[in-house]
Design an enzyme around this catalytic site. Structure first.
Site, PDB file in Angstrom:
ATOM      1  N   LEU A 139      50.972  46.601  39.642  1.00  0.00           N
ATOM      2  CA  LEU A 139      51.484  45.375  39.035  1.00  0.00           C
ATOM      3  C   LEU A 139      50.302  44.425  38.889  1.00  0.00           C
ATOM      4  CD1 LEU A 139      54.779  44.708  41.073  1.00  0.00           C
ATOM      5  CD2 LEU A 139      54.566  45.800  38.831  1.00  0.00           C
ATOM      6  N   ASP A 140      50.297  43.617  37.811  1.00  0.00           N
ATOM      7  CA  ASP A 140      49.251  42.622  37.636  1.00  0.00           C
ATOM      8  C   ASP A 140      49.240  41.656  38.818  1.00  0.00           C
ATOM      9  OD1 ASP A 140      48.810  43.746  35.151  1.00  0.00           O
ATOM     10  OD2 ASP A 140      49.931  42.196  34.063  1.00  0.00           O
ATOM     11  N   VAL A 141      48.091  41.040  39.055  1.00  0.00           N
ATOM     12  CA  VAL A 141      47.965  40.047  40.118  1.00  0.00           C
ATOM     13  C   VAL A 141      49.013  38.941  39.954  1.00  0.00           C
ATOM     14  CG1 VAL A 141      46.472  38.240  41.057  1.00  0.00           C
ATOM     15  CG2 VAL A 141      45.509  40.471  40.511  1.00  0.00           C
ATOM     16  N   THR A 143      51.926  39.166  38.488  1.00  0.00           N
ATOM     17  CA  THR A 143      53.296  39.680  38.347  1.00  0.00           C
ATOM     18  C   THR A 143      53.849  40.020  39.719  1.00  0.00           C
ATOM     19  OG1 THR A 143      52.827  40.605  36.152  1.00  0.00           O
ATOM     20  CG2 THR A 143      54.739  41.486  37.321  1.00  0.00           C
TER      21      THR A 143
END
Length: 309
Positions: A139-141, A143
């Site tokens: 997951l993105d930082v 998100t």
């Protein structure tokens, strides 16, 4: 020391982009291949070639490979707000808070899921690159939401295959600007690195196939809450696809969202949350599914919209 390679372009790579061709020819990632070209370390018949230039069969490639990077150290640091949703001998499912990376990477000095698990005394699979051991998806930082990490080697193999074969069900909730039309639909548009900005991704003609299914949960005056199901898992896929529709995730300044709306809703990051994750358990094949509630900043933004509705 750097390593230089000189070789002819084979017929099978004729017409392919330089970064894609190097990736196939030398077993590099597309990102590394692009970086080598951008550094001026790819010559075609003695002339520098850009990452998006096209290869011609029979020409001579001269590639200077960078020195191998030292493995990124995994720092066992407790991650505030990261909850263990479930764990057994094969998997650990976490609820990732905002501002936390999935794993260490060059240039990232913040906390990570892998480091947080290490601090909690949870051993994960040793499969994968040293800094990404046990990580089967990311997951993105910025998100939040539910994420699974493999603890056993068997689980790593099974889950990596499941993600590749698209048998995992990943559902996200996204608050996007405006009202997408139609309210239920599929975005089928290839994604790759942005041609001018390396920190961004974009819909490009020769990108990797990328498919996003969406359905409107609730429409507000200025935005819409969407249920999103990913068929593929490209970097920034949801953010890129909705931005391409001119309906970027609220708060996502990188992909064109309105900073005034973000400020009014109290958001300092994109409104995007990994709501649920379902997969066949590596141990016995039974279907398991895990969910995550909205964190305070996302729930607060919805409350403001509901008050204005």
């Amino acid at each position: 020391m750097s390593d230089s390679r000189t070789l002819p372009v084979p017929d099978g790579l004729d017409g392919m982009r330089v970064d894609a061709g190097l990736s196939k020819l030398l077993g590099l990632s597309r990102t590394v291949a692009a970086a080598i070209a951008e550094a001026g370390d790819v010559l075609v018949d003695g002339r520098p070639a850009g990452k998006s230039d096209r290869l011609l069969a029979g020409t001579w490639l001269e590639v200077t490979l960078p020195e191998p990077e030292r493995p990124v150290e995994i720092k066992a640091i407790k991650v505030e707000g990261m909850e263990i949703v479930y764990q057994d001998d094969d998997v650990v499912v976490v609820d990732k808070p905002v501002g936390v990376a999935a794993h260490p990477s060059p240039g990232w000095s913040g906390t990570t899921v892998i480091g947080g698990l290490a601090a909690a005394g949870i051993r994960v699979s040793t499969s994968g690159a040293a800094e990404r051991q046990g990580v089967v998806h990311r997951l993105d930082v910025g998100t939040t939401g539910v994420m699974v990490v493999a603890k056993s080697e068997h689980a790593y193999t099974v889950l990596k295959r499941a993600f590749k074969e698209r048998t995992v069900e990943k559902r996200y909730h996204a608050l996007v600007q405006g009202h997408p039309d139609p309210s239920v639909g599929t975005i089928d548009a290839p994604i790759d690195r942005h041609p001018r900005h390396d920190y961004r991704w974009a819909v490009v003609a020769d990108g990797k196939p990328s498919i996003t299914h969406y359905e409107t949960i609730e429409a507000f005056r200025a935005a819409s809450l969407m249920d999103v199901r990913l068929e593929t898992g490209r970097t920034h896929q949801i953010r890129v696809h909705f931005s391409a529709l001119r309906h970027p995730c609220v708060g996502d300044l990188t992909y064109g969202s309105d900073p005034v709306l973000a400020k009014r809703l109290g958001l300092s990051r994109q409104w995007l949350h990994a709501r649920s994750l379902g997969f066949h358990h590596p141990a016995d094949g039974s279907w398991v599914e895990f969910t995550s509630e909205y964190p305070p900043d996302l729930a607060g933004a919805l409350a403001v919209l509901e008050a204005d509705y």
